[in-house]
Design an enzyme around this catalytic site. Structure first.
Site, PDB file in Angstrom:
ATOM      1  N   HIS A 288       0.825  -1.198   0.000  1.00 38.97           N
ATOM      2  CA  HIS A 288       0.000   0.000   0.000  1.00 38.97           C
ATOM      3  C   HIS A 288       0.869   1.263   0.000  1.00 38.97           C
ATOM      4  CE1 HIS A 288       0.148   1.027   4.376  1.00 38.97           C
ATOM      5  NE2 HIS A 288       0.137  -0.263   4.593  1.00 38.97           N
ATOM      6  N   GLU A 334      -4.835   2.080   2.372  1.00 43.98           N
ATOM      7  CA  GLU A 334      -5.042   0.835   3.125  1.00 43.98           C
ATOM      8  C   GLU A 334      -5.379   1.149   4.579  1.00 43.98           C
ATOM      9  OE1 GLU A 334      -3.892  -2.291   5.983  1.00 43.98           O
ATOM     10  OE2 GLU A 334      -2.906  -0.345   5.716  1.00 43.98           O
ATOM     11  N   ASP A 362       3.471  -6.113   3.491  1.00 46.05           N
ATOM     12  CA  ASP A 362       2.963  -5.061   4.375  1.00 46.05           C
ATOM     13  C   ASP A 362       3.311  -5.381   5.827  1.00 46.05           C
ATOM     14  OD1 ASP A 362      -0.337  -3.731   5.301  1.00 46.05           O
ATOM     15  OD2 ASP A 362       1.687  -2.875   5.449  1.00 46.05           O
TER      16      ASP A 362
HETATM   17 ZN   LIG Z   1       0.503  -1.236   6.476  1.00 50.60          ZN
END
Ligand SMILES: [Zn+2]
Length: 478
Positions: A288, A334, A362
């Protein structure tokens, strides 16, 4: 036994040992010959990634030239431009931005103070999406609860007209389990307090370590009355809890000028390594692009962006293209509602059946130590075999099945197969969602190892004809 006899026997033993040795060697050799030596391109990618600082340079560029990039902010818009330029600079194919409308929440000024019994200023920050207090702030008596469950069980009269404090501590774990179990006070605490008439809700930061930085993160009010919500830094939470434990009434003053502004345009940024023979089949590498506004978003999720970009770049630079397309998706927003992930699943609904496998980076820049999969048996077997190309990186096969990153959750209804490259998150939540989320917290060598893992996995999957789907039902999310 005569020497001759003994010598004769020694010769015999030697011969036996020799023969046995040879047989074993032959057997092992045969076995090794039976096992292909791993994929040559995968081996090359692994070595090139470990020797490259491309991901580090990308991350330094993003955190220096863009910095904080929360949804709807000016930084968000600069991030989209940065990502388009970065992808074009890396020579990816079909680089484009796909519009996404995102909410635009602003933190404003945040301050807190214990007024009694022992006056002290505390460091805190508003939770994402929190409403503000009146301009002059609010003052009230604090009622403390060790857990969300204790608040849920509390009689309304214990809460009404007071400031709720939730003291639950997050456990430090190598994976994100501690976070999954600890985030409930942030996600649901304010709504639970609001339903019982609380003036405001304060939480101990969902964090490991003891830095004096408060950790932000989104809270979800749902249909509950919206009350101001903030997180205290870990050391300040200790002080507040100690004052509550004194048994004397605790009074607190909170001032937040947080508020929601009008939605803003943002975008998912996409670039590809077009497949040579099956370009319509897609291996998705996601991360993201947004971050919170407190730090420069180096570990969350600048590292993820740099990892998937550098992995795609390495594959594009190989002498031969993979059979299938590798698609890098840098998702919008996100942190505050998955706007980009929702838009992607909607925009590409007709393509999802041809999404062969999806992975998201992530979880910072900690080294990958394991791989999980959520795929049909043939896909799982293939990924276990890919494990051989990953083993030199110290990566092992893990169960249970993969659950993918938050941005991949919108692909679940289409049963898109997933793989997780599990990273070491042992200190990730020391800096997560704080002003301390900065470039210096990232180890370039560790980052390079993650790039190697993504490049090898993406290459192997994209250059195979294996059918990974449909994915079975995912395990319960942590
Ligand atoms: Zn994150």
């Amino acid at each position: 036994m005569s020497i001759a006899g003994r010598r004769g026997r020694m010769v015999l033993v030697g011969w036996v040992i020799g023969t046995l040795g040879a047989m074993v060697a032959d057997g092992a050799l045969a076995a090794r010959r039976a096992q292909p030596a791993g994929d040559a391109t995968a081996a090359a990618l692994r070595e090139q990634a470990l020797a490259s600082d491309a991901a580090w340079k990308l991350l330094a560029s993003l955190t220096t030239e863009v910095g904080p990039r929360s949804a709807g902010s000016a930084g968000d818009k600069r991030a989209v431009e940065w990502a388009l330029a970065a992808m074009k600079g890396l020579g990816l194919d079909d680089v484009r931005s796909e519009p996404v409308t995102v909410p635009h929440w602003v933190r404003g000024e945040n301050s807190g103070e214990i007024l009694a019994p022992y006056p002290q200023k505390v460091l805190l920050t508003a939770l994402g999406g929190s409403v503000g207090t009146p301009e002059e702030g609010i003052t009230g008596e604090v009622v403390g609860f060790p857990t969300l469950e204790a608040l849920q069980a509390a009689p309304e009269e214990q809460v009404r007209g007071r400031i709720v404090y939730l003291d639950r501590r997050m456990e430090r774990t190598k994976d994100e389990r501690g976070y999954g179990e600890g985030v409930g006070i942030r996600r649901d605490g304010p709504a639970t307090g609001g339903k019982k008439g609380a003036l405001a809700v304060l939480i101990r930061s969902v964090a490991t370590g003891n830095h004096r930085f408060p950790h932000t993160g989104t809270t979800f009010y749902g249909d509950a009355p919206k009350v101001p919500a903030a997180a205290l830094s870990v050391p300040d939470a200790d002080v507040l809890q100690a004052q509550l434990a004194s048994g004397k009434p605790v009074r607190f003053h909170l001032r937040l000028t947080s508020r929601a502004l009008a939605d803003e345009p943002s975008a998912n940024v996409i670039g590809e390594v077009r497949g040579a023979t099956h370009p319509e089949e897609i291996v998705l590498l996601g991360a993201h692009l947004d971050s919170w506004d407190l730090g420069t978003g180096a570990i969350d999720d600048g590292a993820g962006c740099a990892i998937v970009l550098a992995a795609a770049k390495l594959i594009a630079a190989q002498p031969r293209r993979p059979a299938r397309t590798i698609r890098v998706v840098l998702y919008a927003n996100e942190e505050f509602g998955l706007s980009g992930a929702r838009a992607y699943a909607k925009e590409h609904a007709d393509e999802l059946p041809r999404h062969v496998l999806a992975l998201e980076a992530d979880l910072g820049a900690g080294k990958v130590w394991g791989m999980r999969a959520l795929a049909a048996p043939a896909g799982r077997a293939f990924l276990q075999e890919v494990g051989r190309d990953l083993a030199p990186l110290g990566i092992e096969w893990l169960e249970p099945a993969a659950f993918g990153g938050a941005d991949l959750s919108t692909l679940e209804p289409a049963h898109v197969p997933l793989a997780d490259l599990a990273q070491d998150a042992s200190d990730y939540f020391d800096y997560h969602h704080t002003a301390d989320d900065t470039l210096d917290k990232v180890d370039p060598k560790s980052l390079a190892q993650v790039v190697a893992a993504y490049a090898v996995t993406a290459w192997r999957v994209a250059d195979s004809a294996v059918v990974f789907g449909p994915a079975p039902e995912p395990p319960p999310r942590r």
